[in-house]
Write an enzyme that holds these catalytic residues in place. Sequence first.
Site, PDB file in Angstrom:
ATOM      1  N   ARG A  87       0.786  -1.232   0.000  1.00  0.00           N
ATOM      2  CA  ARG A  87       0.000   0.000   0.000  1.00  0.00           C
ATOM      3  C   ARG A  87       0.820   1.285   0.000  1.00  0.00           C
ATOM      4  O   ARG A  87       0.259   2.376   0.023  1.00  0.00           O
ATOM      5  CB  ARG A  87      -0.939   0.008   1.215  1.00  0.00           C
ATOM      6  CG  ARG A  87      -2.098  -0.947   1.090  1.00  0.00           C
ATOM      7  CD  ARG A  87      -2.911  -0.942   2.374  1.00  0.00           C
ATOM      8  NE  ARG A  87      -2.483  -1.960   3.310  1.00  0.00           N
ATOM      9  CZ  ARG A  87      -2.878  -2.020   4.576  1.00  0.00           C
ATOM     10  NH1 ARG A  87      -3.673  -1.077   5.058  1.00  0.00           N
ATOM     11  NH2 ARG A  87      -2.455  -2.986   5.369  1.00  0.00           N
ATOM     12  N   TRP A 255       0.815  -5.046  -8.500  1.00  0.00           N
ATOM     13  CA  TRP A 255       1.673  -6.016  -9.174  1.00  0.00           C
ATOM     14  C   TRP A 255       1.946  -7.164  -8.214  1.00  0.00           C
ATOM     15  O   TRP A 255       1.697  -7.082  -7.018  1.00  0.00           O
ATOM     16  CB  TRP A 255       2.973  -5.382  -9.660  1.00  0.00           C
ATOM     17  CG  TRP A 255       3.710  -4.578  -8.626  1.00  0.00           C
ATOM     18  CD1 TRP A 255       4.383  -5.042  -7.524  1.00  0.00           C
ATOM     19  CD2 TRP A 255       3.823  -3.150  -8.584  1.00  0.00           C
ATOM     20  NE1 TRP A 255       4.901  -4.001  -6.804  1.00  0.00           N
ATOM     21  CE2 TRP A 255       4.593  -2.829  -7.429  1.00  0.00           C
ATOM     22  CE3 TRP A 255       3.370  -2.114  -9.403  1.00  0.00           C
ATOM     23  CZ2 TRP A 255       4.906  -1.511  -7.090  1.00  0.00           C
ATOM     24  CZ3 TRP A 255       3.685  -0.816  -9.054  1.00  0.00           C
ATOM     25  CH2 TRP A 255       4.445  -0.519  -7.921  1.00  0.00           C
TER      26      TRP A 255
END
Length: 380
Positions: A87, A255
Amino acid sequence: MRTWIRNLRPFDVLAAQAVIERTTDMREAERFIRLHHAENPSAGGLHARLRDIARDVARYGTYTHTYEELEFGARVAWRNSNRCIGRLYWRSLKVRDRRQVNTAEGVALECVAHLREATGNGKIRPTVTVLAPDTPAQRAPRLLNDQLIRYAGYRTPDGVVGDPRNVALTETAGALGWRGRGGRFDVLPLVIQPAFGDPLLCNVPGDAVLEVPLAHPDYAWFEELGLRWHAVPAISDMCLEIGGICYPCAPFNGWYMGTEIGARNLADADRYDQLPVVAQRLGLDTSTERSLWRDHALVELNVAVLHSFERAGVTMTDHHTESRRFLTHLSKEEKAGRVCPADWSWIVPPLSGSATPVFHRYYDTSVLTPAFVHHRQALA
């Protein structure tokens, strides 16, 4: 080429009626708008905005986010995702506003466009595509796939060929008319439930799916295993909830961290179960657990994943780097005076957990909004 096939299973009318009767919770709306204005001082007049929202909810049962509110809400939903270790870059999330799309066909086209844009020839871009919200007037379309790219799992007399996790979805697609090749890495079609009527099936074009064949830097035989994985982990069955509004179809991706593929997807016994195969090729003693053959095979499998993605020029991170990044994110959030919720069991990597800094502490377990949440699929 995109193929559309109509299913025969009816939509759950009772569930649809429940949505139609629902109006936006003004408390959630006000809480979000106040948060947006607190973190974005240039957003304009807070009280005027709240009055406009209250008026719209009274008239229509809902309200419409501005693009700035939508972008902020989607990014904060990522910031609040307590199971996500990646994050730190929440502010960089690209928000594709496609709220005008409310048909199954339109959803399919936007999902394919999402994959193409997010893939970026291997330079993966964190992206969310926000499609039509549920309203008191109409339930919006939903995706039954838990990710935009998933590999089929076929039941055979000798066991499952492909990914056992996706046997049910594979059979659902088969009932809709899809015919897979029976291989280990067949990309499943998208299954889209419209507001009313029968689900639609959409084959994902090959040019929208970047895959990485796996090889090992030291063992030439590894390529003979025929393993590969796709580049973009795009979650597609979670609802984006912002200020009392539910966007049930909002596929999003970051990703991959290598262990997601090397220590889970390819290694778990109820997934591709490759540890015994790798151990055998390495010549390890699998007759006793004390040889730690699973651990040795697991490390080499993860080395192959990281090596292969790097060789292909596809964005990927390793669990040691990402653990340090997460603590950087945590520190930034604390300095900003914000709670950073985290689920320890998800934040700690599934390989060498105690060797990473995220292992050695506790986390706040608060549930915050905006958020990506799971809702039960309403199919008969």
